[in-house]
Scaffold this active site. Structure first.
Site, short mmCIF file in Angstrom:
data_model
loop_
_atom_site.label_atom_id
_atom_site.label_comp_id
_atom_site.label_asym_id
_atom_site.label_seq_id
_atom_site.Cartn_x
_atom_site.Cartn_y
_atom_site.Cartn_z
N SER A 88 37.11 -4.75 -6.89
CA SER A 88 37.52 -5.30 -5.60
C SER A 88 37.00 -6.72 -5.50
O SER A 88 36.04 -7.09 -6.19
CB SER A 88 36.90 -4.44 -4.49
OG SER A 88 37.00 -5.09 -3.24
N TYR A 140 29.23 -0.73 -0.10
CA TYR A 140 30.48 -0.87 -0.85
C TYR A 140 30.41 -2.09 -1.77
O TYR A 140 30.69 -2.00 -2.96
CB TYR A 140 31.67 -1.00 0.11
CG TYR A 140 32.98 -1.22 -0.60
CD1 TYR A 140 33.55 -0.21 -1.36
CD2 TYR A 140 33.65 -2.44 -0.52
CE1 TYR A 140 34.75 -0.40 -2.03
CE2 TYR A 140 34.85 -2.65 -1.18
CZ TYR A 140 35.39 -1.62 -1.93
OH TYR A 140 36.57 -1.81 -2.59
#
Length: 173
Positions: free
Chosen positions: A134, A147
């Site tokens: 990501s 995250y």
């Protein structure tokens, strides 16, 4: 040993996992798809994918999937480590158990699947390991500490794995 290419896509029950599956099937690749819920992959089964139940945090599930693929097709040529999720909120509000689970899914589970796929690729002197990260692996933002840190770890792990496996003709992307 078959000349057909074999792929495994984790986290195939939605989003990118489904898209990767459709694309690889169009290329004539044998595609195994894995996720916790088989019913979420019925559409992929109808297209020719082979769905297998796997919770990326459970060693017995991972081993079962890898044994099935090894038995049916000897091993994997393409591994798409797509399983993952985002955990958001203030650091002080998220329990360490929740944070550990974030890393289990986004890093350690995919690392275990990769460990079991490497021997086949090394023997063939070929293969592709695609780790879905990501932008969060390169940048940071508030309320996404766990995250982002799991994706930062995945970026570093992937870079090291790439250096380790390049001598065997295995691409890490």
């Amino acid at each position: 040993m078959s000349k057909e290419k074999v792929a495994l896509i984790t986290g195939a029950s939605s989003g990118l996992g489904k898209d990767f599956t459709r694309a690889l099937l169009k290329e004539g690749i044998i595609v195994y798809v894995a996720a916790r819920r088989l019913d979420k992959m019925n559409d992929l089964k109808d297209l020719g994918a082979i769905p297998l139940k796997m919770d990326i945090t459970k060693e017995e599930d991972i081993k079962s999937v890898m044994e099935t693929i090894k038995k049916e097709h000897y091993g994997i040529d393409i591994l798409v480590n797509n399983a993952g999720f985002g955990l958001y909120g203030p650091v002080e509000s998220i329990s360490i158990d929740e944070a550990r689970y974030q890393f289990e899914v986004n890093l350690f589970g995919l690392a275990r699947v990769t460990q079991l796929a490497i021997p086949f690729m090394r023997t063939k002197q070929a293969g592709k390991i695609i780790n879905i990260s990501s932008m969060a692996g390169k940048v940071y933002d508030s309320l996404s500490s766990w995250y982002n840190s799991s994706k930062h770890a995945l970026e570093g792990w992937s870079d090291c794995l790439r250096a380790e496996l390049q001598q065997f003709g295995v691409d890490v992307i």
